[in-house]
Scaffold this motif. Structure first.
Motif, short mmCIF file in Angstrom:
data_model
loop_
_atom_site.label_atom_id
_atom_site.label_comp_id
_atom_site.label_asym_id
_atom_site.label_seq_id
_atom_site.Cartn_x
_atom_site.Cartn_y
_atom_site.Cartn_z
N PRO A 46 -1.11 7.64 10.53
CA PRO A 46 -0.84 9.02 10.69
C PRO A 46 -0.31 9.50 9.28
N GLU A 47 0.33 8.42 8.66
CA GLU A 47 0.81 8.74 7.33
C GLU A 47 0.22 7.57 6.22
N PRO A 48 -0.77 7.92 5.70
CA PRO A 48 -1.52 7.08 4.84
C PRO A 48 -0.79 6.18 4.03
N PHE A 49 -1.30 4.80 3.96
CA PHE A 49 -0.45 4.06 3.02
C PHE A 49 -0.82 4.15 1.49
N PRO A 50 0.34 4.27 1.02
CA PRO A 50 0.25 4.65 -0.60
C PRO A 50 -0.72 3.63 -1.33
N GLN A 51 -1.06 4.03 -2.47
CA GLN A 51 -1.84 2.99 -3.52
C GLN A 51 -0.71 2.19 -4.16
N VAL A 52 -0.76 0.96 -4.38
CA VAL A 52 0.01 0.23 -4.74
C VAL A 52 -0.78 -0.70 -6.06
N GLY A 53 -0.12 -0.94 -7.18
CA GLY A 53 -0.62 -1.68 -8.25
C GLY A 53 -0.88 -3.06 -8.06
N GLY A 54 -1.90 -3.49 -8.38
CA GLY A 54 -2.38 -4.98 -8.06
C GLY A 54 -2.76 -5.11 -6.57
N VAL A 55 -3.03 -4.13 -5.89
CA VAL A 55 -3.10 -4.15 -4.39
C VAL A 55 -4.63 -3.46 -4.13
N LYS A 56 -5.64 -4.12 -3.36
CA LYS A 56 -6.85 -3.27 -2.88
C LYS A 56 -6.22 -2.54 -1.62
N VAL A 57 -6.11 -1.24 -1.46
CA VAL A 57 -5.74 -0.31 -0.41
C VAL A 57 -7.00 0.48 0.17
N ILE A 58 -7.41 0.07 1.43
CA ILE A 58 -8.58 0.64 2.24
C ILE A 58 -8.17 1.45 3.21
N HIS A 59 -8.64 2.77 3.25
CA HIS A 59 -8.27 3.57 4.42
C HIS A 59 -9.43 3.78 5.25
#
Length: 305
Positions: A46-59
């Motif tokens: 419901p609340e998308p995970f934020p972009q974080v440095g050094g991390v691949k974030v897939i939505h």
């Protein structure tokens, strides 16, 4: 460059960001001198995970459940080792190094889990026996729940009681809170079966790995802390669990007797609760019986139509 193999840590995420953020921090603080690739797969929270440095974030654009979400993250993994981590794990700074040292001692490829404990140090019964109708029936039989602290209850519930701290041994299957395996063998068997929404997907995966000659190995000399429990209400979790049992039965068991067996056990539960209600007016045997029948009926219907 380090000669140690790279590790891809896949964190399936749904819900609050704080636990996953804490786990990312622990991974980034590891003393391991090789590369750790961190991948967060957000299952349409419901609340998308934020972009974080050094991390691949897939939505993800849809909520597919645990196995589907891990598969999405694993598609981006480039490391030799795939580490699947629940977001509510607490890692020491040496955890990744300890796991790699332990798995590299093994003679052949396998799927591994450390000893997983709660915050009070209690074992979470990582190692299990492959499911049977009897095991499902035993866990459905509420009168024996009072004996959960006994060794014999755990044996009948399908827990491998040999798997205690300090031991390394081959078991039927391992709880999915913290798993590590070569990325190539995860890909070889096609990852998790995405028909399982929640629960039993790790059992199914390990059945398929075993058929390919890849065992499940408990690493009792490595430890990790797990919050456990989940955030969904107990009725929903029980429905997910029961539905997954019907799906597992449909896929692996020749004899489809889970529904009548659970129904028979519910009758026993009703008799027990009826006796309890004579002294405790807070016990409602008919409602409990109806609720259990609905869970059985809905679970079977979701799988068999």
């Amino acid at each position: 460059m380090s000669s140690k193999p790279a590790v891809s840590a896949v964190i399936p995420h749904y819900g609050e960001s704080a636990p996953t953020m804490k786990l990312i921090e622990k991974l980034q603080q590891q003393t391991f001198d090789g590369e750790i690739e961190i991948i967060v797969s957000d299952d349409n929270s419901p609340e998308p995970f934020p972009q974080v440095g050094g991390v691949k974030v897939i939505h993800r654009t849809t909520n597919g459940g645990f196995g589907t979400n891990v598969n999405t993250g694993a598609e981006q993994a480039t490391g030799e080792w795939l580490m699947i981590l629940n977001s509510d794990l607490e890692l020491t700074s040496t955890f990744v190094e300890e796991m790699l040292n332990a798995v590299e001692k093994q003679a052949k490829p396998a799927i591994f889990s450390p000893q997983v404990v709660g915050h009070e140090g209690e074992a979470q019964w990582v190692a299990r026996k492959f499911p049977s109708t009897f095991i499902h029936a035993w866990n459905w039989f509420t009168p024996v729940a009072r004996f959960r602290d006994t060794n014999w209850w755990h044996r009948l519930a399908g827990h491998d009681v040999r798997a205690v701290g300090g031991k390394t041994l081959t078991v039927d299957w391992l709880m999915g809170a913290c798993l590590m395996l070569p990325t190539r063998i995860f890909q070889e068997v096609g990852g998790f079966d995405e028909r399982f929404f929640m629960n039993s997907e790790e059992v199914d995966l390990q059945m398929r790995l075993r058929d390919k000659g890849y065992p499940a190995i408990f690493l009792g000399d490595v430890m990790v802390t797990h919050e456990g429990g989940g955030s969904s209400e107990s009725t929903k979790r029980r429905q997910w669990l029961t539905t997954s049992h019907f799906m597992y039965e449909a896929k692996w068991n020749k004899h489809r007797i889970l529904a009548p067996t659970l129904t028979a056990v519910s009758l026993l539960n009703f008799g027990f609760n009826a006796a309890r209600s004579l002294k405790n007016k807070e016990v409602h045997p008919l409602k409990t019986f109806a609720d259990e029948l609905k869970i059985i009926r809905d679970g079977k219907k979701m799988v068999h139509g």
